[in-house]
Structure formats: C-alpha cells, structure tokens
Scaffold this motif. Structure first.
Motif, PDB file in Angstrom:
ATOM      1  N   GLU A 328       0.819  -1.216   0.000  1.00  0.00           N
ATOM      2  CA  GLU A 328       0.000   0.000   0.000  1.00  0.00           C
ATOM      3  C   GLU A 328       0.856   1.272   0.000  1.00  0.00           C
ATOM      4  O   GLU A 328       0.458   2.288  -0.560  1.00  0.00           O
ATOM      5  CB  GLU A 328      -0.938  -0.003   1.207  1.00  0.00           C
ATOM      6  CG  GLU A 328      -0.236  -0.129   2.551  1.00  0.00           C
ATOM      7  CD  GLU A 328      -1.227  -0.206   3.710  1.00  0.00           C
ATOM      8  OE1 GLU A 328      -0.779  -0.403   4.843  1.00  0.00           O
ATOM      9  OE2 GLU A 328      -2.437  -0.058   3.465  1.00  0.00           O
ATOM     10  N   TYR A 329       2.032   1.199   0.624  1.00  0.00           N
ATOM     11  CA  TYR A 329       2.898   2.380   0.650  1.00  0.00           C
ATOM     12  C   TYR A 329       3.418   2.710  -0.760  1.00  0.00           C
ATOM     13  O   TYR A 329       3.503   3.868  -1.156  1.00  0.00           O
ATOM     14  CB  TYR A 329       4.084   2.152   1.595  1.00  0.00           C
ATOM     15  CG  TYR A 329       3.666   1.829   2.998  1.00  0.00           C
ATOM     16  CD1 TYR A 329       3.139   2.810   3.835  1.00  0.00           C
ATOM     17  CD2 TYR A 329       3.787   0.528   3.499  1.00  0.00           C
ATOM     18  CE1 TYR A 329       2.745   2.518   5.129  1.00  0.00           C
ATOM     19  CE2 TYR A 329       3.394   0.219   4.784  1.00  0.00           C
ATOM     20  CZ  TYR A 329       2.873   1.224   5.599  1.00  0.00           C
ATOM     21  OH  TYR A 329       2.462   0.909   6.878  1.00  0.00           O
ATOM     22  N   GLU A 330       3.743   1.630  -1.510  1.00  0.00           N
ATOM     23  CA  GLU A 330       4.214   1.822  -2.892  1.00  0.00           C
ATOM     24  C   GLU A 330       3.079   2.366  -3.758  1.00  0.00           C
ATOM     25  O   GLU A 330       3.284   3.280  -4.567  1.00  0.00           O
ATOM     26  CB  GLU A 330       4.719   0.487  -3.439  1.00  0.00           C
ATOM     27  CG  GLU A 330       5.488   0.594  -4.739  1.00  0.00           C
ATOM     28  CD  GLU A 330       6.909   1.095  -4.558  1.00  0.00           C
ATOM     29  OE1 GLU A 330       7.518   1.506  -5.561  1.00  0.00           O
ATOM     30  OE2 GLU A 330       7.399   1.095  -3.421  1.00  0.00           O
ATOM     31  N   SER A 331       1.901   1.804  -3.587  1.00  0.00           N
ATOM     32  CA  SER A 331       0.749   2.263  -4.368  1.00  0.00           C
ATOM     33  C   SER A 331       0.463   3.734  -4.079  1.00  0.00           C
ATOM     34  O   SER A 331       0.198   4.519  -4.993  1.00  0.00           O
ATOM     35  CB  SER A 331      -0.493   1.423  -4.049  1.00  0.00           C
ATOM     36  OG  SER A 331      -0.260   0.067  -4.338  1.00  0.00           O
ATOM     37  N   TYR A 332       0.528   4.109  -2.794  1.00  0.00           N
ATOM     38  CA  TYR A 332       0.221   5.488  -2.431  1.00  0.00           C
ATOM     39  C   TYR A 332       1.259   6.446  -3.013  1.00  0.00           C
ATOM     40  O   TYR A 332       0.914   7.560  -3.440  1.00  0.00           O
ATOM     41  CB  TYR A 332       0.164   5.655  -0.910  1.00  0.00           C
ATOM     42  CG  TYR A 332      -0.089   7.092  -0.526  1.00  0.00           C
ATOM     43  CD1 TYR A 332      -1.356   7.645  -0.647  1.00  0.00           C
ATOM     44  CD2 TYR A 332       0.946   7.904  -0.077  1.00  0.00           C
ATOM     45  CE1 TYR A 332      -1.583   8.971  -0.336  1.00  0.00           C
ATOM     46  CE2 TYR A 332       0.740   9.231   0.240  1.00  0.00           C
ATOM     47  CZ  TYR A 332      -0.535   9.758   0.112  1.00  0.00           C
ATOM     48  OH  TYR A 332      -0.768  11.072   0.412  1.00  0.00           O
ATOM     49  N   ALA A 333       2.533   6.034  -3.050  1.00  0.00           N
ATOM     50  CA  ALA A 333       3.584   6.920  -3.567  1.00  0.00           C
ATOM     51  C   ALA A 333       3.273   7.342  -4.998  1.00  0.00           C
ATOM     52  O   ALA A 333       3.410   8.521  -5.363  1.00  0.00           O
ATOM     53  CB  ALA A 333       4.951   6.227  -3.489  1.00  0.00           C
ATOM     54  N   PHE A 334       2.838   6.395  -5.814  1.00  0.00           N
ATOM     55  CA  PHE A 334       2.559   6.730  -7.221  1.00  0.00           C
ATOM     56  C   PHE A 334       1.203   7.407  -7.372  1.00  0.00           C
ATOM     57  O   PHE A 334       1.037   8.276  -8.235  1.00  0.00           O
ATOM     58  CB  PHE A 334       2.637   5.455  -8.075  1.00  0.00           C
ATOM     59  CG  PHE A 334       4.040   5.000  -8.305  1.00  0.00           C
ATOM     60  CD1 PHE A 334       4.778   5.484  -9.367  1.00  0.00           C
ATOM     61  CD2 PHE A 334       4.655   4.099  -7.436  1.00  0.00           C
ATOM     62  CE1 PHE A 334       6.082   5.075  -9.578  1.00  0.00           C
ATOM     63  CE2 PHE A 334       5.955   3.694  -7.633  1.00  0.00           C
ATOM     64  CZ  PHE A 334       6.687   4.183  -8.704  1.00  0.00           C
TER      65      PHE A 334
END
Length: 598
Positions: A328-334
């Motif tokens: 979820e952290y990676e998804s939120y970054a983009f």
C-alpha cells in the motif's frame, strides 16, 4: 580510389559540391575570422548569469545549505534534481562518439565534436551540486581513500554517493581523453593555417606535432576504437550507478529494479534533445547547413522518439507494478505523484516526455527544424520535472503523516541552477570560438562516399588531388596517368620559344609564349580563386599580376615545373619574381594543398 560505394538512394550527408579545401574553410572560418556581434551578446548574457550563479554558491558556502528550501523531511530536492539532470545531458556526447563509431554510423561525424564538448561541460556542471551539497566543500577529498594522521581513512563503499564519485570521475576522464584525441588532427590544420604567431604557437602545442603521416593516422584510428570500446560501457554504467542512489534505498517510489535501464534511456533522451537544441542554433550561426541538415536532425529525432517510448513504457510499468505488488505504501507513492500537491509536475512530466516524442512518428514533423527545436526544449523541461517528481514527491510524504511537508525552492536554489546553465553556455560559446565545431578531418573521410557531388553524379572529382582536377579540366581519358600529364607538360615547355629579353612584359595577353607557360599550369576559373597572398613574400601587387595572366590558385603554382625555362614569367613579375621565389612559392603551395587534402 573510392573504397566504399553508397547506394544513390541514400540522401547525402554533405550537401553542396564541397571539396576538401571548402570543408576546411567552412569549419575554420569561425575560428580565424572575427566573432559576430551575436556571439558577444550571447557570451555577455551567459557570463552575467554564470557570475550570478557563482555569487549564489559563494553565499551558500558562507551561510550554509539552510539557504536552500530543504527541510527535515525533504533533505534532497532541487540540488540532486539538477545533478541527475546534468549527468543525463552529458550522456549523448559519449553515445554519439563511442557507440555510433563502433557501429560505423557516418552521420555522427557532423555532430560528434560538439556533442562531446557538451558532455564535458555538462559533467562539470553536474559535479558542482554534490560538492556544494556537502556543505563543507573544502573537505571534499574525504570521499577518497586517502591516508591521514589517524591511519587509513576508508569511506563507506556501501554508499551510492561514493559510487557516484568513481563513476562520474571515470566517465569525465574517458570522455575528456576521447574528445581531445579527436581534436588533434584538426588542431594541426588550424596550426598550419594560422597567421598570428601566438595562435600558431598555441595550436602547435595543442596538436602535439601532428603531421598527418600514415603511421599517425593508423594509431589515431586504433586509439579511437579502443577509447570507444572503453567509453561504451560507461554510457550504460554511469547513469545506472546514479540510479542506484535511489534504487538501493527503502523509500517507496525509489526501491525498484527498473531504475537502471529507465535512467539510462532517460539520459540518452534528454542528452539528444540538448544536442538538437545546440546544433540547430550553431548550424545557423556558423552557416553549417551543408554539414548539419535535415537528415542528421531526422536521425536524432528517431533516437529521441525511441528513447522517449522506452521512458513512457517505464512510467507505465512503474504504475502497474506499484498496484500489482500489493504494497500500500508503494501504491500510495505513485497515486500521490499523479493526484497529490505536485500533480502539476507529474502532468508536465508525462506530457513532455511521453506525449510530445510520439509526434515524431510523422515524417513531416521530425524533419521540421522549427518543430524539432521546440520539442527539444520541451523534452529537456520534461526530463527535469521527471527527476523533480522522483525525488521530491517520494520524500515529501513518508510513513508518518506528522512529517509530511512541502518543498519550495528559494532564490538561492533557483540562482544556482540558472547560474550553471549560464556557465555551461559560457564554456560552449568559448568552445565554438576557438575550437573546430565539426570534426573536419573526419567529415572529409565521407566526402567521396556521402557527399552530394558523388551522389548525383555531377562531380568532376574536384580537388581531391591535383591530378584528378587536371584530368577533369583538360578532359583527357581516365586511363592517362599523372606521369603522362607531367611528361606532356614538360615536353610543351621544352618546345616553347625561349625569350632572351629581360625587360618587363607590359601586355602578357599578346605574348603567346607566356600564355603557353600559364596554360601548362592547368586551367581554372574565378570561383576557385585562392588568396595567393598567403604565400610568403607574395604581396597584393604580385597577386594582381598573377591573376591578370590567369594564375589564380595554389594548384597552378604547385604545378610550376622547376626544370622549365621560367625567364618569361620572372621577367613579367619583375624584381620580386625571381626563379628562387617561384620555386619557394611552389613548395609552399604544395604544402598547403597537402594539408587541405588530409
């Protein structure tokens, strides 16, 4: 003899019916002539901007990097963005020089010299930012494994920042040597043409005693290939290592394995765009349209289109993997990049880097010079925003919402970046003023195979050798050799009536014997007239006398037969036209022709 025959369907790479001598004249003209007012205006503007940037750097060193817009959350921003941007621009020069040399691409020869210079100056500008980011630039040598009074000081080789030091210093060293080695033959040409003693001395030192012998050319080509072989891996390794600054971290949006190829493609993308920008201005300013023309621009636009497509694919891959990973952290970054506070930077990046290069699929657009100039600037703007988006948007919102922050550049941030652009153009303008902007000796190597004269069949083998020119002018059969021509000229000279009178001839036109001597030197026309005053001891009055009887070129003077009776010619020229002077002019003219043909 032409060693390589190109298909006539291919467009010529050198337009116009250029000879070796004309190539030399066209390339040396900006160096030997007076700089235009435009050059001084541009240099003054670039110097003022550069001095302002230096002032901002000095203020930063005196005050501290707190003058930047950095904060506790965003400790990398504007400075590292500019560093990666400049390194990317520096990639095109080595790619054009090394990779295209190994693949024997002839179109590189019109642009490789300026692209290599651009590489050197771009890497200079890139190196400024890590140094001033240290804060204490006077201890920058600590990053090197040097002995000291506390024992051996070994830096942390696990740090990607240290990898940058080695990668960029190696890249700069190889690029600098490659660039300079290629300049040596051209420096010798300028040396031989220089009239001022100071300029002759300087270019003599720069040319390292180059004389153009076959052994020197053989070693030159060998060294060029070796350096190209060394430089080619650097094209891929340097920006890959720069990408490791981010890819080896654990920050969402950074730790991704796609970064090395994606950064390399982006670097070539932005580097070629900068080359396009500089080439289009330079070809117009220095009247080099015959050497840098639509075909070169189209080839470079194809590279921009291809690398732009790779970059666009990388963007889409990043978005897909951020969703597919389930982190979820990676998804939120983009998601934050596209819809967060910096959405405008992300939109600019996607528009400039993904959409604009796709317009190059249309031949009419990729062969349009004005469109290319605009797109090249747009691409460089987009690539700067790409680095800004990667660095800033990945840092300004981390795992703790309480640490979320925004970055706003200060006038010092902006001043340093704009100042590096000014310094870059100061270096580049000085380069165009005192160095040959085209690799003139390399361009000559493709003249017989890729020159327009040989493509359309209208060439009469002009000036590639005095013998060929003479064959074309007198329209003899190709089977007749140079020795046959020389012997026939000598025979004509022997049978010419000998005049014993030494009185100056006032009307050479009605003197058939003198006219016969002139005819034996080969015919020419006024369009091929050389400046005979370049010969030692030949002043304007003597030049005028020679021109009146039809002696207009160095090739005619080089054809003077030392065994013939030159009494009529010396009598016509008067006291200054002794037989010794004629023979001295003959030797000097032969040397000039040899240098122009090398």
């Amino acid at each position: 003899m032409v060693m390589h025959k190109e298909a006539t369907i291919r467009e010529p790479l050198v337009l116009g019916h250029k000879t070796y001598h004309q190539v030399t004249e066209d390339v040396c003209k900006p160096i030997e002539g007076k700089a235009p007012k435009t050059w001084y205006i541009l240099f003054a503007i670039a110097a003022i901007i550069g001095v302002y940037g230096i002032g901002c750097i000095l203020y930063l060193l005196g005050t501290g990097i707190g003058t930047w817009g950095l904060n506790k959350t965003i400790n990398w921003a504007w400075d590292i963005t500019n560093f990666v941007w400049w390194v990317g621009i520096g990639h095109a020069g080595t790619l054009i020089s090394a990779v295209l040399l190994l693949f024997r691409q002839k179109w590189r020869m019109a642009i490789n010299r300026s692209a290599e210079a651009m590489t050197i100056f771009a890497v200079f500008m890139a190196g400024i930012f890590p140094l001033i980011h240290m804060g204490r630039i006077w201890v920058a040598y600590w990053v090197m494994p040097l002995p000291n009074q506390f024992g051996s000081l070994w830096p942390n080789f696990n740090s990607p920042l240290l990898w940058d030091v080695f990668a960029i210093s190696t890249y700069l060293s190889v690029s600098l040597v490659f660039w300079y080695i290629g300049l040596i033959p051209d420096f010798s040409t300028i040396r031989d043409r220089a009239k001022k003693p100071v300029a002759k001395k300087i270019y003599s030192m720069l040319s390292f005693g180059w004389s153009g012998r076959a052994k020197q050319w053989s070693r030159f080509e060998t060294v060029s290939l070796v350096l190209a072989g060394l430089a080619t891996p650097l094209v891929f390794s340097v920006h890959s290592i720069v990408s490791f600054d981010f890819a080896t971290s654990v920050i969402p949006g950074w730790h991704t394995t796609i970064f090395p190829p994606y950064f390399v493609a982006g670097a070539v993308f932005s580097g070629f765009a900068m080359v396009q920008t500089l080439m289009l201005v330079m070809r117009k300013a220095y009247n080099l349209e015959a050497y840098i023309h639509t075909k070169h621009i189209e080839y470079m636009n194809i590279v921009i289109m291809a690398t732009g497509s790779i970059v666009g694919t990388a963007y889409i891959t990043e978005l897909f993997i951020s969703w597919y990973s389930g982190v979820e952290y990676e998804s939120y970054a983009f998601f934050n990049r596209a819809t967060g506070p910096y959405w405008w930077a992300y939109a600019t990046m996607m528009t400039c880097n993904v959409l604009s290069p796709q317009l190059m699929w249309f031949k009419k657009l990729r062969t349009s010079l004005s469109f290319t100039f605009v797109i090249a600037i747009v691409v460089n703007i987009g690539m700067w925003f790409e680095r800004f988006v990667i660095i800033t948007t990945s840092l300004h919102r981390d795992y703790l919402p309480s640490s979320w922050s925004m970055f706003y550049p200060t006038h010092i941030d902006i001043g340093i970046f704009v100042g590096t652009i000014g310094l870059f153009f100061v270096f580049f303008l000085l380069f165009t003023r005192y160095f040959p902007v085209l690799a003139l000796n390399e361009v000559k190597t493709i003249l017989k195979s890729s020159g327009q004269s040989y493509k359309d069949g209208t060439a009469k083998t002009p000036a590639f050798s005095i013998e060929e020119q003479h064959l074309a002018d007198v329209k003899v059969k190709p089977s007749i050799t140079n020795e046959t021509i020389v012997s026939s000229v000598q025979e004509e000279t022997k049978t010419a009536p000998v005049q014993k009178a030494v009185d100056p001839i006032t009307d050479p036109v009605i003197d058939p014997a003198l006219a016969k001597i002139v005819t034996s030197l080969g015919s020419t026309d006024a369009t091929k007239k050389d400046d005979l005053k370049e010969l030692t001891g030949l002043d304007a009055a003597l030049e005028d006398k020679l021109n009146k009887i039809g002696i207009l070129t160095f090739s005619q003077i080089a054809n003077i037969n030392p065994t013939a009776d030159l009494g009529l010619l010396t009598a016509y020229l008067g006291n200054a036209g002794s037989q010794a002077n004629l023979l001295a002019w003959k030797l000097e003219a032969e040397e000039k022709l040899k240098n122009d043909n090398n």
